[in-house]
Design an enzyme around this catalytic site. Structure first.
Site, short mmCIF file in Angstrom:
data_model
loop_
_atom_site.label_atom_id
_atom_site.label_comp_id
_atom_site.label_asym_id
_atom_site.label_seq_id
_atom_site.Cartn_x
_atom_site.Cartn_y
_atom_site.Cartn_z
N HIS A 18 0.86 -1.19 0.00
CA HIS A 18 0.00 0.00 0.00
C HIS A 18 0.89 1.24 0.00
CE1 HIS A 18 0.93 0.31 4.30
NE2 HIS A 18 0.52 -0.94 4.45
N HIS A 21 4.16 1.32 2.04
CA HIS A 21 5.33 0.68 1.43
C HIS A 21 5.89 1.55 0.30
CE1 HIS A 21 2.83 -2.72 3.00
NE2 HIS A 21 3.97 -2.96 3.60
N CYS A 126 4.06 -12.41 18.36
CA CYS A 126 3.12 -11.79 17.42
C CYS A 126 3.48 -12.28 16.02
CB CYS A 126 3.18 -10.27 17.46
SG CYS A 126 2.23 -9.52 16.10
N CYS A 129 4.12 -9.42 13.42
CA CYS A 129 5.46 -8.82 13.54
C CYS A 129 6.55 -9.86 13.32
CB CYS A 129 5.70 -8.23 14.92
SG CYS A 129 4.72 -6.80 15.34
N CYS A 147 -0.43 -7.47 20.90
CA CYS A 147 0.64 -6.77 20.19
C CYS A 147 0.36 -5.26 20.20
CB CYS A 147 0.74 -7.27 18.74
SG CYS A 147 1.84 -6.25 17.75
N HIS A 150 -0.07 -4.30 16.20
CA HIS A 150 -1.20 -4.85 15.44
C HIS A 150 -2.48 -4.96 16.24
CE1 HIS A 150 2.36 -6.10 13.10
NE2 HIS A 150 1.57 -5.83 12.08
N LYS A 300 -1.38 3.94 12.50
CA LYS A 300 -0.44 3.57 11.45
C LYS A 300 -1.20 2.93 10.31
CE LYS A 300 3.30 0.50 10.21
NZ LYS A 300 3.80 -0.84 10.36
N LYS A 303 -2.59 -3.05 7.01
CA LYS A 303 -3.67 -3.98 6.73
C LYS A 303 -4.49 -4.30 7.97
CE LYS A 303 -4.18 -8.12 5.44
NZ LYS A 303 -4.06 -9.51 5.13
#
Ligand code: ME8
Length: 501
Positions: A18, A21, A126, A129, A147, A150, A300, A303
């Site tokens: 996305h 990145h 996790c 991660c 986490c 996430h 952040k 996904k």
């Protein structure tokens, strides 16, 4: 001529990339293109991180063999990077045979040197991660560990494993972080150093039993284990530089290694990576260049948060790769998270690309054709503009050399604003043959276009062709020096960036 080696993280190909990145990748690409313009021998590495539990599970969910799945996804990543004009020299995959060979080679070497030992392990993991969290690091939701990134429940893992003796390198790592300027911005080096000073540098588990994680590089010291995905992944940077296959090339490139990363993977790229390298007697990379996050609605972009902006949407909104790349680089911030809003990006695109740059180019092109039949011969450059070009070029090179692309772009925008003020003041359209004015303005356009090239590679080449100059590798210094007696042949006055509404 210098050298420049730049890398991006190798991304997990469990989902499409996305714009988070793209943020990292376009940045690294712009640095690579800048160094090619300078004439440096440049090598740009990106790729995908294809082993481990996360990919194993993602493939299982789709009923595919992991290799089949990552083959499809790696092709997808390449297509996205092509759409964004990413000029990588190699797309490395951790399933590439040369990389798997290198991982085994390094793991065995560390084992032989006594840096790897077997012991029982238990802890909270996790999978997103691919990382263990210790108490104090994870958050607790309804009595259960989650986490912190996430916001998903952690998994309890208890097994026999192999450890890497990272604790041996504590003093060395602290010295590198506190005395050598290997991390940019420096605040991040201080962050890692203070964590180590507080908690100490603990040994890390670097292998997984095959019964749980079979999708990985087999541990050369125990066939019942696979190598931990992060240990495998970090080594891509030396595979790409030729550590095993071409030591001469490696020795040339490695001292110039720059790793561009997001702050989420700072620990791995400093404490863990520098220790791994030390264990095989390799210097740390020259720079780890860290940036903060693109966030949306305060979280952040990712996904798991479900708040991603798709690359194709950005490309569509800003009329292709140039616009998309520019807005990303203009909001880029190494220190602070940036909240993505359509209004912010629209206004940057409209005011800087469409108005400040695009309109100037269009106006000068139209006038050159109308007043001088498109041929603009050498003249003395207006003194004010010549000084402005020199000043902008100096600032631009300095900022780019120091990884501050946003500031470098701001310097070009200032120069273009001066040129726009000049054209409004001199009103060349009221003059019969405004040779000096148009020549001076074309000099500004040539310098600015070249300086913008690393970030907007397509439109700048198109414009250079239309106005009769060339942007080539190694041509930066010449292009940003005013004067030099060239003739511009303006064959067309393109509209480079249509405004968005
Ligand atoms: O961590 N804002 O891969 P990954 C800014 N495979 N940057 C972002 C971002 C956001 N919202 N989201 C992602 C991995 N990134 C490992 C790396 S390297 C040896 C192994 C960018 O797919 C940023 O660069 O989770 C971040 O560090 C990276 O994507 C994480 O990519």
């Amino acid at each position: 001529m210098g050298r420049f080696y730049v890398t991006t993280p190798i991304y997990y190909p469990n989902a499409d990339p996305h714009i988070g990145h793209a943020y990292t990748t376009v940045y690294a690409d712009s640095l690579a293109r800048f160094h090619r313009l300078l004439g440096d021998e440049t090598f740009f590495l990106t790729g995908t991180d294809e082993h481990g539990l996360k990919l194993q599970r993602a493939a299982e969910e789709r009923g595919l063999h992991p290799k089949e799945f990552v083959d499809q996804m790696a092709e997808k990543f390449k297509r996205y990077w092509a759409m964004l004009d990413i000029s990588y020299d190699r797309f490395i995959r951790t399933t590439d045979p040369d990389h798997e060979r290198l991982v085994k080679h390094v793991a065995l070497e560390m084992y032989r040197r006594g840096f790897i030992y077997r012991e029982k392990y238990s802890g909270w993991y996790c999978v997103s991660c691919e990382k263990f969290y210790s108490p104090g690091e994870y958050i607790v939701v309804e009595g259960k560990p989650y986490c912190p990134i996430h916001r998903k429940p952690l998994e309890w893992v208890e097994e026999d494993t192999y450890y890497f003796r990272m604790s041996e390198f504590q003093d060395y790592i602290l010295k590198v972080l506190e005395e050598e300027k290997r991390v940019y911005p420096e605040q991040y080096a201080r962050e890692v150093a203070s964590k180590i000073r507080k908690e100490g540098l603990r040994d890390v588990s670097i292998a997984r039993p095959k019964s749980r994680v079979w999708w990985g590089v087999e541990a050369p010291f125990d066939p019942d284990y696979t190598i931990y995905v992060w240990f495998d992944a970090l080594l891509n940077y030396i595979t790409g530089a030729g550590y095993l296959e071409d030591r001469g090339r490696f020795n040339r490139l490695w001292p110039e290694a720059h790793h561009v990363i997001g702050k989420d993977i700072l620990w791995f790229h400093t404490a863990v990576w520098f220790s791994m390298l030390k264990a095989i007697d390799v210097e740390p990379p020259k720079k780890v260049i860290v940036h903060a996050f693109l966030i949306r609605r305060g979280l952040k972009m990712g996904k798991s948060a479900g708040n991603v902006v798709r690359i194709e949407d950005l490309l569509e909104r800003y009329n292709g790769s140039d616009g998309a790349r520019y807005v990303l680089m203009r909001i880029f911030n190494p220190h602070k998270d940036v909240e993505y809003t359509a209004e912010l990006l629209d206004s940057i695109y409209n005011s800087e690309l469409a108005d400040n740059y695009g309109n100037l180019v269009r106006r000068v092109g139209v006038l050159a054709r109308k007043k001088l039949g498109g041929t603009v011969e050498s003249e003395t450059v207006d003194e004010g503009l010549a000084t402005a070009i020199e000043k902008a070029a100096r600032k631009y090179v300095e900022e780019m050399d120091n990884y501050r692309i946003q500031e470098a772009l701001a310097a070009v925008m200032d120069l273009l604003r001066e040129a726009n003020a000049y054209i409004n003041r001199e009103k060349p359209w009221e003059k019969g043959e405004p040779r000096r004015e148009l020549y001076s303005l074309l000099e500004v356009i040539r310098a600015s276009t070249t300086m913008l090239h690393p970030v907007i590679p397509k439109a700048t080449v198109r414009l250079a062709e239309a106005f009769g100059f060339k942007i080539e590798e190694g041509s930066l210094r010449d292009q940003v020096t005013p004067g030099g007696g060239r003739t511009y042949r303006v064959s067309e006055a393109p509209i480079l960036f249509r405004k968005v509404k």
